[in-house]
Design an enzyme around this catalytic site. Structure first.
Site, PDB file in Angstrom:
ATOM      1  N   GLU A  17     -11.208-109.237  -9.583  1.00  0.00           N
ATOM      2  CA  GLU A  17     -12.209-109.451 -10.618  1.00  0.00           C
ATOM      3  C   GLU A  17     -13.316-110.365 -10.121  1.00  0.00           C
ATOM      4  OE1 GLU A  17     -10.954-110.490 -14.484  1.00  0.00           O
ATOM      5  OE2 GLU A  17      -9.404-108.947 -14.582  1.00  0.00           O
ATOM      6  N   CYS A  39      -0.398-121.902 -12.055  1.00  0.00           N
ATOM      7  CA  CYS A  39      -0.780-122.864 -13.091  1.00  0.00           C
ATOM      8  C   CYS A  39      -0.390-122.298 -14.457  1.00  0.00           C
ATOM      9  CB  CYS A  39      -2.275-123.150 -13.031  1.00  0.00           C
ATOM     10  SG  CYS A  39      -2.797-123.918 -11.475  1.00  0.00           S
ATOM     11  N   CYS A  72      -2.995-120.465 -16.798  1.00  0.00           N
ATOM     12  CA  CYS A  72      -3.928-119.532 -16.154  1.00  0.00           C
ATOM     13  C   CYS A  72      -3.307-118.143 -16.017  1.00  0.00           C
ATOM     14  CB  CYS A  72      -4.333-120.070 -14.788  1.00  0.00           C
ATOM     15  SG  CYS A  72      -5.490-119.007 -13.891  1.00  0.00           S
ATOM     16  N   SER A 115     -13.797-124.321  -5.801  1.00  0.00           N
ATOM     17  CA  SER A 115     -12.834-124.965  -6.697  1.00  0.00           C
ATOM     18  C   SER A 115     -11.431-124.879  -6.114  1.00  0.00           C
ATOM     19  CB  SER A 115     -12.873-124.289  -8.071  1.00  0.00           C
ATOM     20  OG  SER A 115     -11.915-124.852  -8.941  1.00  0.00           O
ATOM     21  N   SER A 132      -9.443-129.335  -9.455  1.00  0.00           N
ATOM     22  CA  SER A 132      -8.816-129.170 -10.764  1.00  0.00           C
ATOM     23  C   SER A 132      -7.717-130.207 -10.955  1.00  0.00           C
ATOM     24  CB  SER A 132      -8.226-127.758 -10.886  1.00  0.00           C
ATOM     25  OG  SER A 132      -9.235-126.782 -10.810  1.00  0.00           O
ATOM     26  N   HIS A 149      -6.649-131.575 -14.507  1.00  0.00           N
ATOM     27  CA  HIS A 149      -5.995-131.069 -15.716  1.00  0.00           C
ATOM     28  C   HIS A 149      -4.909-131.995 -16.277  1.00  0.00           C
ATOM     29  CE1 HIS A 149      -8.362-127.714 -14.684  1.00  0.00           C
ATOM     30  NE2 HIS A 149      -7.513-127.136 -13.858  1.00  0.00           N
ATOM     31  N   ASN A 186      -9.257-121.873 -22.636  1.00  0.00           N
ATOM     32  CA  ASN A 186      -9.516-120.473 -22.979  1.00  0.00           C
ATOM     33  C   ASN A 186      -8.182-119.754 -23.107  1.00  0.00           C
ATOM     34  OD1 ASN A 186     -12.398-120.740 -22.754  1.00  0.00           O
ATOM     35  ND2 ASN A 186     -12.112-120.811 -20.542  1.00  0.00           N
ATOM     36  N   CYS A 224     -12.986-118.814 -17.743  1.00  0.00           N
ATOM     37  CA  CYS A 224     -12.161-119.578 -16.819  1.00  0.00           C
ATOM     38  C   CYS A 224     -10.693-119.513 -17.229  1.00  0.00           C
ATOM     39  CB  CYS A 224     -12.652-121.030 -16.811  1.00  0.00           C
ATOM     40  SG  CYS A 224     -11.744-122.108 -15.701  1.00  0.00           S
TER      41      CYS A 224
END
Length: 351
Positions: free
Chosen positions: A102, A126, A129, A199, A222, A224, A298, A341
């Site tokens: 993608e 993760c 994700c 990233s 990242s 988090h 998200n 994301c």
């Protein structure tokens, strides 16, 4: 030592032309018995015009184009595309081996940003994700990374201005090809390195190695989690990489490159979004040449995390600002089309 034209084609087909610089393309055309100036022409057609086949390069002699028809430029096929209400476009791209990746094009009034993938799948798993739920299939080659940018550029009929390595995969596991792609995107397509972001969740030693390349890209790490326990809960690989060690490596990166680090922090309601967490995060980053990018979660179907309210996001943001931490909030685009994301996954949807 190649003995025939057909042998030359077979040998070269093992490395697609996309990803080569002008000098390499010039050497290649000369090896095929063509004059050196055709290297510049080939470079222009591959990178400026985005040609998909040597047969389409009309400035080349017809008989030579026909002889070279088996040579791969290295372009993917658009398998599927979806358009969100905010004009963000998600592309499923089919590679030569049938794998699907993608990439996302995000237009604004002044910019066209491409979110590129660096792997088919992702090994980091993760918890929040979608990409990591299917595991890792393989790394992407340099041309497969560069192709994503050319695909979006052609679809929007607009030059790409910014690139973020925030699609499928962990870029620093595929560092060699990612660095090569950055150099190609910079030198051959003309996208400034300071308009490129890489990233990573942090792979031991890899940020230090990246620094040695002296790229002018933005490094986004990242986090988090504001402490080791919370971060390990969200990012399983963090169990082998202590938060203090990660931050030490980031400080080395700043010292070597002179570039500040961006820290990404996904806000999950009731889990890592309290003022206590904000205070912990501020303490970790105090005195650091950095910027915090807050990303309200998200949603994906596999887990039951929730996005915090705007009030809670604002409270977290203001707490960091009060502690002297540079911070901004990024509400991701393409949310309803699973293009935001953390939502990217390789799905073989039939067009």
């Amino acid at each position: 030592m190649v003995s025939t034209l057909d042998d030359a084609i077979v040998t070269q087909s093992q490395r697609p032309l996309l990803g080569m610089n002008q000098s390499e393309l010039t050497a290649w055309v000369q090896a095929q018995g063509q004059p050196a100036y055709r290297g510049k022409q080939l470079h222009q057609w591959v990178y400026d015009k985005g040609v998909r086949s040597l047969a389409d390069i009309t400035v080349f002699p017809k008989n030579w184009r026909q002889a070279m028809e088996k040579v791969s430029i290295g372009r993917s096929v658009i398998h599927y595309r979806s358009v969100a209400a905010d004009e963000t476009v998600k592309f499923l791209l089919r590679l030569d081996d049938g794998q699907i990746i993608e990439t996302v094009g995000m237009p604004t009034e002044k910019r066209l940003t491409v979110c590129v993938s660096s792997q088919v799948g992702c090994p980091m798993a993760c918890d929040f994700c979608a990409t990591g739920k299917g595991g890792l299939v393989r790394n992407l080659a340099t041309h497969e990374i560069v192709d994503q940018v050319l695909t979006v550029q052609a679809a929007f009929e607009q030059r790409v201005s910014n690139i973020v390595f925030m699609g499928m995969g962990e870029p620093l596991i595929n560092a060699q090809n990612v660095v090569a792609a950055v150099k190609c995107l910079n030198h051959d397509i003309g996208i400034g390195q300071r308009s490129i972001t890489i990233s990573t969740v942090g792979i031991p030693g890899q940020i230090r190695r990246l620094a040695k390349h002296q790229l002018q890209v933005t490094l986004a790490v990242s986090l988090h989690g504001s402490n080791q326990s919370l971060r390990t809960q969200l990012i399983p690989s963090a169990q082998q990489y202590q938060l203090t060690d990660l931050l030490d490596e980031c400080r080395e990166y700043v010292a070597v490159t002179g570039r500040r680090v961006t820290f990404e922090y996904i806000l999950l309601a009731g889990l890592n979004d309290s003022e206590v967490h904000a205070a912990e995060l501020a303490q970790l980053l105090r005195g650091f040449q950095s910027h915090v990018n807050l990303i309200p979660y998200n949603p994906i179907s596999e887990v039951d995390y929730q996005r915090p309210s705007r009030k809670r996001v604002n409270q977290f943001t203001n707490s960091l600002k009060a502690s002297g931490i540079a911070v901004s909030v990024r509400y991701s685009r393409g949310l309803e089309k699973d293009a935001a994301c953390g939502q990217l996954r390789a799905s073989k949807i039939e067009p």
